[in-house]
Scaffold this motif. Structure first.
Motif, PDB file in Angstrom:
ATOM      1  N   VAL A  25       0.411  -1.038   0.127  1.00 53.82           N
ATOM      2  CA  VAL A  25       0.366  -0.070   0.033  1.00 53.82           C
ATOM      3  C   VAL A  25       1.127   1.429   0.079  1.00 53.82           C
ATOM      4  CG1 VAL A  25      -1.843   1.239   0.792  1.00 53.82           C
ATOM      5  CG2 VAL A  25      -2.290  -0.845   1.731  1.00 53.82           C
ATOM      6  N   ASP A  26       0.310   2.522  -0.719  1.00 57.93           N
ATOM      7  CA  ASP A  26       1.836   3.771  -0.459  1.00 57.93           C
ATOM      8  C   ASP A  26       0.157   4.004   0.405  1.00 57.93           C
ATOM      9  OD1 ASP A  26       2.289   6.209  -0.826  1.00 57.93           O
ATOM     10  OD2 ASP A  26       1.408   6.659  -2.899  1.00 57.93           O
ATOM     11  N   PRO A  27       2.077   5.061   1.350  1.00 58.18           N
ATOM     12  CA  PRO A  27       1.845   5.557   2.626  1.00 58.18           C
ATOM     13  C   PRO A  27       1.008   6.677   1.986  1.00 58.18           C
ATOM     14  CG  PRO A  27       3.702   4.835   2.246  1.00 58.18           C
ATOM     15  CD  PRO A  27       3.160   3.921   1.037  1.00 58.18           C
ATOM     16  N   LEU A  28       1.236   7.186   0.986  1.00 64.85           N
ATOM     17  CA  LEU A  28       0.661   8.712   0.679  1.00 64.85           C
ATOM     18  C   LEU A  28      -0.401   8.793   0.089  1.00 64.85           C
ATOM     19  CD1 LEU A  28       3.450  10.560  -0.416  1.00 64.85           C
ATOM     20  CD2 LEU A  28       2.829  10.662   1.806  1.00 64.85           C
ATOM     21  N   CYS A  29      -1.753   7.539  -0.306  1.00 62.43           N
ATOM     22  CA  CYS A  29      -2.541   7.234  -0.977  1.00 62.43           C
ATOM     23  C   CYS A  29      -3.814   7.859   0.060  1.00 62.43           C
ATOM     24  CB  CYS A  29      -2.512   5.497  -1.105  1.00 62.43           C
ATOM     25  SG  CYS A  29      -3.265   4.402  -0.064  1.00 62.43           S
ATOM     26  N   ALA A  30      -5.264   7.812  -1.365  1.00 62.75           N
ATOM     27  CA  ALA A  30      -6.338   8.430  -0.206  1.00 62.75           C
ATOM     28  C   ALA A  30      -7.068   7.370   0.642  1.00 62.75           C
ATOM     29  CB  ALA A  30      -7.674   8.601  -0.904  1.00 62.75           C
ATOM     30  N   ALA A  36      -9.014   3.129  -4.008  1.00 58.64           N
ATOM     31  CA  ALA A  36      -9.291   2.535  -4.920  1.00 58.64           C
ATOM     32  C   ALA A  36      -7.809   2.157  -4.146  1.00 58.64           C
ATOM     33  CB  ALA A  36      -9.510   2.383  -6.270  1.00 58.64           C
ATOM     34  N   ALA A  37      -6.977   3.013  -3.949  1.00 56.49           N
ATOM     35  CA  ALA A  37      -5.103   1.857  -4.407  1.00 56.49           C
ATOM     36  C   ALA A  37      -5.142   1.409  -2.327  1.00 56.49           C
ATOM     37  CB  ALA A  37      -4.754   3.534  -4.074  1.00 56.49           C
ATOM     38  N   ASN A  38      -5.967   2.286  -1.572  1.00 58.40           N
ATOM     39  CA  ASN A  38      -5.654   1.165  -0.499  1.00 58.40           C
ATOM     40  C   ASN A  38      -6.078  -0.290  -0.439  1.00 58.40           C
ATOM     41  OD1 ASN A  38      -5.176   1.135   2.058  1.00 58.40           O
ATOM     42  ND2 ASN A  38      -7.067   2.862   2.608  1.00 58.40           N
ATOM     43  N   LYS A  39      -5.705  -0.592   0.063  1.00 53.94           N
ATOM     44  CA  LYS A  39      -6.176  -2.066   0.467  1.00 53.94           C
ATOM     45  C   LYS A  39      -6.717  -2.685   1.561  1.00 53.94           C
ATOM     46  CE  LYS A  39      -2.422  -3.103  -3.238  1.00 53.94           C
ATOM     47  NZ  LYS A  39      -1.994  -4.259  -3.664  1.00 53.94           N
ATOM     48  N   SER A  56      -5.453   3.842   7.986  1.00 53.14           N
ATOM     49  CA  SER A  56      -6.527   3.710   8.527  1.00 53.14           C
ATOM     50  C   SER A  56      -6.596   5.477   8.012  1.00 53.14           C
ATOM     51  CB  SER A  56      -5.822   3.980   9.842  1.00 53.14           C
ATOM     52  OG  SER A  56      -7.336   5.189  10.596  1.00 53.14           O
ATOM     53  N   PRO A  57      -8.644   5.214   7.966  1.00 51.22           N
ATOM     54  CA  PRO A  57      -8.881   6.717   7.915  1.00 51.22           C
ATOM     55  C   PRO A  57      -8.781   7.584   8.393  1.00 51.22           C
ATOM     56  CG  PRO A  57     -10.651   5.075   7.352  1.00 51.22           C
ATOM     57  CD  PRO A  57      -9.068   4.185   7.503  1.00 51.22           C
ATOM     58  N   LEU A  58      -8.729   7.665   9.887  1.00 53.45           N
ATOM     59  CA  LEU A  58      -8.514   7.430  10.618  1.00 53.45           C
ATOM     60  C   LEU A  58      -7.691   8.276  11.482  1.00 53.45           C
ATOM     61  CD1 LEU A  58     -10.461   8.763  13.130  1.00 53.45           C
ATOM     62  CD2 LEU A  58      -9.514   6.864  14.820  1.00 53.45           C
ATOM     63  N   THR A  59      -6.433   7.801  11.097  1.00 56.49           N
ATOM     64  CA  THR A  59      -4.843   8.025  11.373  1.00 56.49           C
ATOM     65  C   THR A  59      -4.149   8.466  10.521  1.00 56.49           C
ATOM     66  OG1 THR A  59      -3.555   6.286  12.053  1.00 56.49           O
ATOM     67  CG2 THR A  59      -5.929   6.008  13.799  1.00 56.49           C
ATOM     68  N   GLY A  60      -4.096   7.798   9.196  1.00 56.73           N
ATOM     69  CA  GLY A  60      -3.593   8.342   8.410  1.00 56.73           C
ATOM     70  C   GLY A  60      -2.701   7.892   8.177  1.00 56.73           C
ATOM     71  N   ALA A  84       3.959   7.506   5.645  1.00 53.19           N
ATOM     72  CA  ALA A  84       3.378   8.375   5.575  1.00 53.19           C
ATOM     73  C   ALA A  84       3.021   9.839   5.611  1.00 53.19           C
ATOM     74  CB  ALA A  84       2.184   7.848   6.438  1.00 53.19           C
ATOM     75  N   GLY A  85       4.208  10.336   6.294  1.00 54.60           N
ATOM     76  CA  GLY A  85       4.870  11.025   6.663  1.00 54.60           C
ATOM     77  C   GLY A  85       4.770  11.817   8.389  1.00 54.60           C
ATOM     78  N   PHE A  86       5.420  10.954   9.283  1.00 52.59           N
ATOM     79  CA  PHE A  86       4.689  10.548  10.414  1.00 52.59           C
ATOM     80  C   PHE A  86       6.139  10.726  11.032  1.00 52.59           C
ATOM     81  CE2 PHE A  86       0.047   8.381  11.890  1.00 52.59           C
ATOM     82  CZ  PHE A  86      -0.545   8.996  11.000  1.00 52.59           C
TER      83      PHE A  86
END
Lengths: 74, 578
Positions: B42-47, B51-54, B79-83, B540-542
């Protein structure tokens, strides 16, 4: 001395939930367990005023003692 | 469990499946497998809702065996909550069925075109896909009832409710229990929203003709199984306390210790705690003809759950867990078990994480939407989430969003995920875990309560800072390993205290898979999993700024011990030095 003693979970069976007790001055947490017939080996932990204490910790008058068997969850 | 099932929802002409050997992931299960696959694919920068999330499901290594307490299922995604990376796990029956079907993991990728809802049917006779628009808008209870009508009872189900369909940050995925009730939830981090974003309403997992694989050494495996179960029964926590009182035994414990977050983390003790305690709950369940002792999965010897009946003696919900009783109870100033049980039922039905939802209601109370202690108001707000009103969608997006929308300063989240039922000022070790775990605030990621409060695995003073970083680090490593086995985390209590039970766990793995694992290998596994997760979050930017508690924990003193969170930022930044 005067103590408020709270028991929890299985320790309530055949005993009480909360009681105001008189206990000899200068005695320890361990002696209170003995007086309540709670085997020391089965103990989970004891809090006095919300802080953990050991079996040999001296008890102070007019405090709340909370006694727990081994419990967990989470 | 030799196969990975890949489901491409974006394929031309409808969803396509492919079967891959486990290959380089051999030796991984549960969280280890979901996190490594997510980190690799999974691309850590995906939305997160694109569709790119798995969405990756994996039973644990021992879910493929009849060993007790081994049917935990992990799900992973961005996670859509934490990113960041997410692993959420649950009990119930799905892990056992997937493992018996020989699947080490299912990777759900892409997204079906259009707006149709789909169900995925997986059995020994193959995988199929059916549209299920008749289930649209249904809660988990009605969804499962319809699926049972359509597919019979010899199945386990994974479903989303209204919250998942609306792609809300607090949305969970429900797993059915032994009674085919949707009561065990992959709860945290908005995993239900990811399933909803892919237009998948349900999985039907067919147990018919699904069989356990054979152990490499059946004689040794049987002996290890018996010894492991005996070890769980022998320990007072798993053998007595959890069966009799459930996880909610902790309400009185944390309240007496002055670390029970009350009224949105304003104070550390709740006047109504005894009214909602595990002792009171168990007595009420028994009095009303429910059950105080009940297992969420077949073959579990701990049986920490229960059955809660309403005032009329009718089933309402499973025994609410400690975190639920706290989130909807003391955290909101509510001391009414019937109201809390109804909220638990509503969360399970709408498909909501009970921690995120309860903490969100607490933030709404802080904002003045309703008053602390207003049980009927809390029920009304959660109904708004299920109904999908604009206010409901805000609340269903979690505590962080709700705090922003209503201008609240005191919002108890880390990485935008709500803090669970232990105040980090009263239990400094769990504060280290909340701040630094890859998951966002999560008590299970490194359960320092065991050693800070319960005196399991030693004792580290909960109000001091000494030893807390090391404690959290070691627990986070051990937990990442346990979460890979499919065993319930509660086995940690006996294995921390009883070396022979830890050996039984190793014997289970070694005899089933023909391995020679030692304790060091388990530690190495935990470190590998954490490093994969941490690396994903970094990409992912953390950074260090995300490994912090909200400011008020350092500034506001918590009564009754009048303590702030005192572990320094420099020390927090050393947790992953291994």
């Amino acid at each position: 001395m005067h103590l408020t003693v709270k028991l929890f979970a299985t320790y309530r069976e055949g005993r009480f939930e909360i009681a105001d007790l008189e206990h000899p001055d200068g005695s320890t947490v361990g002696s209170l367990l003995d007086a309540l017939a709670i085997p020391r080996a089965e103990l989970g932990f004891v809090l006095v005023q919300g802080r953990h204490v050991e079996l040999d910790t001296p008890l102070a008058a007019n405090t709340t003692v909370s006694i727990f068997p081994k419990v967990g969850g989470g | 469990m030799e196969n990975i099932l890949r489901i491409n929802l974006s394929a031309e002409g409808g969803p396509k499946t492919s079967l891959e050997p486990i290959g380089k992931y051999a030796g991984l299960g549960g969280r280890g497998l979901t996190s490594c696959i997510v980190a690799d694919e999974v691309d850590p920068l995906c939305a997160p809702l694109g569709a790119a999330n798995k969405l990756v499901f994996a039973p644990g290594l021992l879910s493929a065996t009849p060993a007790t307490t081994s049917s935990r299922l992990s799900v992973g995604c961005k996670s859509p909550l934490t990113g960041g990376i997410k692993e959420s796990n649950a009990g119930g029956q799905p892990a056992t069925v997937l493992a018996k079907l020989n699947y080490a993991a299912i990777i759900l990728e892409g997204r079906t075109p259009g707006t149709d809802l789909w169900k995925i049917i997986i059995g020994a006779d193959g995988v199929s896909f059916e549209k299920c628009n008749e289930l649209r808008g249904l809660g988990n209870y009605d969804t499962v009832a319809k699926l049972v009508e359509q597919h019979g009872e010899e199945n386990a189900f994974m479903t989303i409710g209204q919250a998942g369909e609306m792609k809300l940050g607090a949305a969970s995925i429900a797993c059915t229990d032994r009674e085919l009730r949707p009561t065990r939830h992959l709860g945290r981090g908005g995993v239900g929203a990811v399933m909803g974003s892919k237009n998948i309403k349900a999985f039907v997992l067919k147990e018919k003709d699904a069989r356990y694989a054979k152990a490499k050494d059946p004689v040794k495996f049987k002996a290890a199984s018996l010894a492991f179960a005996e070890g769980l029964k022998r320990h007072a926590v798993t053998g007595q306390g959890l069966p009799a009182y459930g996880t909610n035994v902790l309400t009185n414990v944390l309240n007496e210790a002055g670390a029970y977050p009350t009224n949105n983390f304003h104070t550390g003790q709740f006047a109504g705690a005894s009214k909602i305690s595990g002792e009171t709950l168990a007595a009420l369940e028994t009095e009303r003809g429910g059950e105080a002792t009940h297992g969420c999965q077949k073959g579990c010897v701990i049986q920490c759950s229960g059955i809660f009946h309403d005032k009329d003696g009718k089933y309402l919900t499973k025994q609410p867990e400690y975190e639920t009783v706290w989130a909807h109870g003391g955290n909101c100033g509510i001391d009414d078990l019937d109201a809390i049980a109804l909220l638990d039922r509503m969360d399970d039905d709408f498909g909501l994480d009970t921690i995120e939802t309860g903490v969100t209601i607490g933030v709404a109370m802080e904002a003045g939407l309703i008053k602390f202690g207003d049980a009927q108001g809390a029920i009304r707000l959660v109904k708004e989430i299920g109904a999908g009103t604009p206010l409901g969608k805000i609340l269903g997006s979690g505590a962080g969003v709700t705090g922003k929308v209503f201008g609240v300063e005191r919002v108890p989240v880390v990485k935008n995920q709500a803090l669970p039922a232990y105040d980090p000022r009263g239990v400094q070790g769990i504060g280290v875990t909340y701040a630094t775990t890859t998951q966002g605030a999560d008590h299970t990621a490194g359960y320092a309560i065991a050693t800070n409060i319960l005196k399991v695995g030693g004792f580290v003073d909960p109000l001091g800072t000494a030893g807390q970083v090391e404690l959290s680090r070691n627990l986070q490593i051990a937990t990442a390993a346990v979460d890979s086995t499919g065993l319930c985390l509660f086995i940690a209590f006996p294995i921390l205290d009883q070396p022979d039970t830890f050996q039984s766990l190793l014997d289970l793995l070694n005899s089933f898979y023909g391995l020679n694992l030692t304790g060091d290998d388990v530690t190495a596994l935990g470190k590998k999993v954490l490093k994969a997760e941490r690396d994903f979050n970094t990409r992912a930017g953390f950074g260090p700024a995300q490994d912090r508690l909200p400011e008020f924990f350092q500034k506001e003193k918590l009564a009754p011990h009048n303590v702030t969170f005192n572990v320094t930022n420099e020390d927090l930044d050393t947790v992953f030095n291994f």
